[in-house]
Design a protein around this motif. Structure first.
Motif, PDB file in Angstrom:
ATOM      1  N   VAL A 139       0.848  -1.189   0.000  1.00  0.00           N
ATOM      2  CA  VAL A 139       0.000   0.000   0.000  1.00  0.00           C
ATOM      3  C   VAL A 139       0.884   1.240   0.000  1.00  0.00           C
ATOM      4  CG1 VAL A 139      -1.716   1.295   1.324  1.00  0.00           C
ATOM      5  CG2 VAL A 139      -1.863  -1.202   1.185  1.00  0.00           C
ATOM      6  N   ASP A 140       0.548   2.202  -0.863  1.00  0.00           N
ATOM      7  CA  ASP A 140       1.318   3.440  -0.926  1.00  0.00           C
ATOM      8  C   ASP A 140       0.378   4.617  -1.065  1.00  0.00           C
ATOM      9  OD1 ASP A 140       0.542   3.550  -3.615  1.00  0.00           O
ATOM     10  OD2 ASP A 140       2.312   2.420  -4.248  1.00  0.00           O
ATOM     11  N   ALA A 141       0.943   5.780  -1.341  1.00  0.00           N
ATOM     12  CA  ALA A 141       0.141   7.004  -1.385  1.00  0.00           C
ATOM     13  C   ALA A 141      -0.818   7.043  -2.561  1.00  0.00           C
ATOM     14  CB  ALA A 141       1.062   8.220  -1.426  1.00  0.00           C
ATOM     15  N   THR A 142      -0.639   6.127  -3.498  1.00  0.00           N
ATOM     16  CA  THR A 142      -1.556   6.102  -4.643  1.00  0.00           C
ATOM     17  C   THR A 142      -2.869   5.401  -4.301  1.00  0.00           C
ATOM     18  OG1 THR A 142      -0.613   4.034  -5.483  1.00  0.00           O
ATOM     19  CG2 THR A 142       0.401   6.097  -6.233  1.00  0.00           C
ATOM     20  N   HIS A 230     -10.016   7.232 -12.522  1.00  0.00           N
ATOM     21  CA  HIS A 230      -9.959   6.234 -11.464  1.00  0.00           C
ATOM     22  C   HIS A 230      -8.617   6.164 -10.751  1.00  0.00           C
ATOM     23  CE1 HIS A 230     -13.875   4.777 -12.669  1.00  0.00           C
ATOM     24  NE2 HIS A 230     -13.459   4.670 -13.929  1.00  0.00           N
ATOM     25  N   SER A 231      -7.630   6.879 -11.223  1.00  0.00           N
ATOM     26  CA  SER A 231      -6.315   6.835 -10.574  1.00  0.00           C
ATOM     27  C   SER A 231      -6.376   7.517  -9.215  1.00  0.00           C
ATOM     28  CB  SER A 231      -5.256   7.512 -11.440  1.00  0.00           C
ATOM     29  OG  SER A 231      -4.038   7.587 -10.749  1.00  0.00           O
ATOM     30  N   THR A 232      -5.693   6.909  -8.242  1.00  0.00           N
ATOM     31  CA  THR A 232      -5.649   7.503  -6.895  1.00  0.00           C
ATOM     32  C   THR A 232      -4.508   8.499  -6.735  1.00  0.00           C
ATOM     33  OG1 THR A 232      -4.276   5.664  -6.128  1.00  0.00           O
ATOM     34  CG2 THR A 232      -6.663   5.453  -5.853  1.00  0.00           C
ATOM     35  N   VAL A 233      -3.757   8.721  -7.812  1.00  0.00           N
ATOM     36  CA  VAL A 233      -2.656   9.685  -7.757  1.00  0.00           C
ATOM     37  C   VAL A 233      -3.208  11.073  -7.471  1.00  0.00           C
ATOM     38  CG1 VAL A 233      -0.821  10.794  -9.087  1.00  0.00           C
ATOM     39  CG2 VAL A 233      -1.169   8.337  -9.255  1.00  0.00           C
ATOM     40  N   ASN A 234      -2.513  11.798  -6.650  1.00  0.00           N
ATOM     41  CA  ASN A 234      -2.944  13.131  -6.266  1.00  0.00           C
ATOM     42  C   ASN A 234      -3.127  14.029  -7.491  1.00  0.00           C
ATOM     43  OD1 ASN A 234      -2.478  16.047  -5.295  1.00  0.00           O
ATOM     44  ND2 ASN A 234      -2.754  14.885  -3.395  1.00  0.00           N
ATOM     45  N   GLU A 235      -4.104  14.945  -7.410  1.00  0.00           N
ATOM     46  CA  GLU A 235      -4.391  15.865  -8.509  1.00  0.00           C
ATOM     47  C   GLU A 235      -3.174  16.720  -8.875  1.00  0.00           C
ATOM     48  OE1 GLU A 235      -7.083  17.898 -11.288  1.00  0.00           O
ATOM     49  OE2 GLU A 235      -7.077  15.969 -10.234  1.00  0.00           O
ATOM     50  N   SER A 236      -2.380  17.077  -7.871  1.00  0.00           N
ATOM     51  CA  SER A 236      -1.191  17.911  -8.144  1.00  0.00           C
ATOM     52  C   SER A 236      -0.178  17.156  -8.994  1.00  0.00           C
ATOM     53  CB  SER A 236      -0.550  18.358  -6.825  1.00  0.00           C
ATOM     54  OG  SER A 236      -0.113  17.233  -6.077  1.00  0.00           O
ATOM     55  N   VAL A 237      -0.096  15.823  -8.800  1.00  0.00           N
ATOM     56  CA  VAL A 237       0.815  15.011  -9.616  1.00  0.00           C
ATOM     57  C   VAL A 237       0.327  14.974 -11.058  1.00  0.00           C
ATOM     58  CG1 VAL A 237       1.794  12.705  -9.948  1.00  0.00           C
ATOM     59  CG2 VAL A 237       1.525  13.630  -7.640  1.00  0.00           C
ATOM     60  N   LYS A 238      -0.983  14.811 -11.233  1.00  0.00           N
ATOM     61  CA  LYS A 238      -1.553  14.812 -12.591  1.00  0.00           C
ATOM     62  C   LYS A 238      -1.279  16.142 -13.290  1.00  0.00           C
ATOM     63  CE  LYS A 238      -5.327  11.774 -11.100  1.00  0.00           C
ATOM     64  NZ  LYS A 238      -6.787  11.650 -10.886  1.00  0.00           N
TER      65      LYS A 238
END
Length: 530
Positions: A139-142, A230-238
């Motif tokens: 499990v990670d920040a994503t 559906h990606s859990t990556v933070n919006e700032s990363v996108k």
């Protein structure tokens, strides 16, 4: 190696090992029996390793799991591998049938799920197991917390050790994220890199996205894409990944524009070279180029169909064209300088030849005879039409007049050198000069006789001997005049001293001041013992 055996070095730096209890020493590293802890680790599939930095870590050869902390083996671990023992019993229900009899349920139909029958623990005890569950599942920040519920809540009984507090589970999840190890952070970084690559590939497929597209516009275009939705990556990363992609597009656009501009500049350079010298009536090799204003009036921009016909010129500004024109002018100037240097070098040779010819003319005693007292006006008529003189006119460097007086100076130097010899001749012959300055001119004849009779002047002609005599007489006059001047200054000085003496001694004696000099003189002489 255990605490009993120690590693050491001898005086030569060689490594050896000694037993701290028995005192035994040996060169070979001791092989020790595994400890109980090592045996327990090996039994459960764990081995001990050491990182490059020398830090001990543990890894499971079966599951691939690794840990900086010593693994613990407890009942939770066993839950995953062994079924929970559930007491078999019959469950009786009262049905709505008419008989009202009890129905026995067979134990084979009892739900034996690990999830339903997970042991319950306090939050303090459950936290460790919950953390281990997150770590084992990478499990990670994503991850979102909803993903943890859907994926781990349905498969891992450790999720249900505390089953009535989802807020505690979310807080524990956040605590886990804030306490991740370096390995976990590295893995997350790798995952984010994978996301960024896939995200950029998706953006490349969107032909509507250009180097000038804004993030707000892009979100409308990619809003339904799975990787964005559906990606859990933070919006700032996108957003940062989007701007990285846009930056690449902008760089590609700049490079393409620069290639087109470079091509346009090369074509412009050839175009300017073909016209910049065409309007000239110069007959010399140094042609003058068109001025910038002439180019603007007839050959550039809207004033020229030929210029406008080149589509590449459209991206060029007036400043770009001006810079290229100035570069051509600069090359023209350098060419002018080189040509002038060639001309100067050629003229220098011609100038030197002309000067050498005139020097030969000045030394031609059949035509002219230059002496120490010669004047240009006296000799000019004798060579004014000579080609050797005419060739010097308009030349750089020393003029004919300069060369003439240079030779006169040489003659004067020669006369002065001979004058020194002549003074020695007079001394050797005991010649005495008259005392009066007026009588010195009458000495010329006697001096010339002495010089003619001396062998040192046998090759000197009469005119030069006369000049030498003039110099001797002139020097004598100068010396006599200096002596006269010195005597005058001495006399004036004596007069001043005498006046000072009179003023100092007799200024208040009116009787003496009224007497004649004949009476005063004896008194003064007696006073000063003169």
């Amino acid at each position: 190696m255990s605490d009993i055996w120690k590693e050491a070095k001898d005086n030569n730096g060689r490594v050896y090992y000694y037993n701290s209890k028995t005192g035994e020493s040996r060169w070979e590293k001791p092989v020790e029996a595994p400890s109980k802890q090592e045996q327990l680790l090996k039994k459960n599939g764990w081995s001990i390793g050491k990182s490059k930095a020398g830090k001990i870590y543990y890894y499971n050869t079966k599951t691939g799991e690794s840990s900086w902390e010593l693994p613990k083996f407890d009942e939770v671990k066993i839950i995953d591998k062994e079924p929970v023992k559930i007491e078999e019993k019959r469950i009786v229900e009262t049905t709505d049938n008419k008989s009202g009899t009890e129905i026995a349920v067979d134990s084979n139909f009892i739900n034996k799920s690990k999830i339903l029958h997970a042991p319950k623990k306090s939050k303090e005890d459950a936290e460790k197991f919950f953390m281990e569950m997150l770590k084992e599942n990478s499990v990670d920040a994503t991850w979102s917390f909803s993903k943890i519920i859907s994926e781990l809540g349905s498969t891992d009984p450790r999720y249900w050790l505390v089953d009535d507090d989802p807020i505690w589970k979310q807080q524990t999840f956040e605590k886990y994220l804030s306490n991740r190890t370096e390995d976990q952070l590295l893995q997350e970084h790798i995952e984010i890199n994978k996301f960024q690559k896939a995200f950029i590939d998706m953006l490349k497929d969107k032909k509507e996205i250009h180097y000038y597209t804004r993030w707000s516009t892009a979100k409308r275009l990619i809003g339904n894409e799975p990787i964005y939705k559906h990606s859990t990556v933070n919006e700032s990363v996108k957003k940062a990944t989007f701007f990285e992609y846009i930056g690449g597009l902008r760089q590609e656009k700049d490079q393409e524009d620069q290639k087109l501009k470079d091509q346009a500049l090369r074509e412009l350079r050839e175009y300017l070279k073909s016209i910049v010298f065409q309007d000239t009536n110069s007959t010399s090799n140094l042609r003058l180029p068109l001025t910038w204003q002439q180019l603007l009036n007839s050959y550039l921009f809207e004033k020229s169909k030929r210029y406008m016909a080149n589509k590449h010129f459209n991206i060029l500004t007036q400043e770009d064209v001006l810079k290229e024109y100035l570069e051509i002018i600069k090359s023209v100037e350098l060419n002018f300088v080189d040509k002038l240097k060639e001309i100067d070098a050629k003229n220098y040779t011609q100038d030197r030849i002309a000067r050498d010819g005139f020097k030969k003319l000045l030394n031609d005693e059949k035509l002219i005879k230059i002496r120490a007292n010669s004047k240009w006006s006296d000799l000019y008529p004798s060579f004014k039409n000579d080609e050797r003189y005419l060739n010097t006119l308009g030349r750089k460097g020393s003029s004919a007049l300069d060369l003439f007086y240079s030779m006169v100076e040489e003659k004067k130097s020669s006369i002065m050198a001979q004058k020194s010899i002549a003074q020695q001749v007079l001394i050797e012959n005991g010649y005495e000069w008259p005392k009066g300055i007026e009588q010195l001119d009458s000495c010329r004849a006697n001096i010339m006789v002495l010089l003619r009779d001396d062998s040192r002047f046998s090759k000197v002609d009469e005119e030069d001997i006369d000049l030498i005599a003039d110099e001797l007489i002139k020097s004598r006059k100068d010396k006599v005049q200096q002596e006269i001047e010195v005597e005058k200054r001495i006399l004036e000085q004596k007069k001043n001293y005498f006046k000072i003496m009179l003023n100092k001694v007799y200024a208040n004696d009116e009787k003496i001041m009224s007497e004649p000099w004949e009476l005063v003189k004896p008194k003064i002489c007696n006073t000063y013992g003169v």
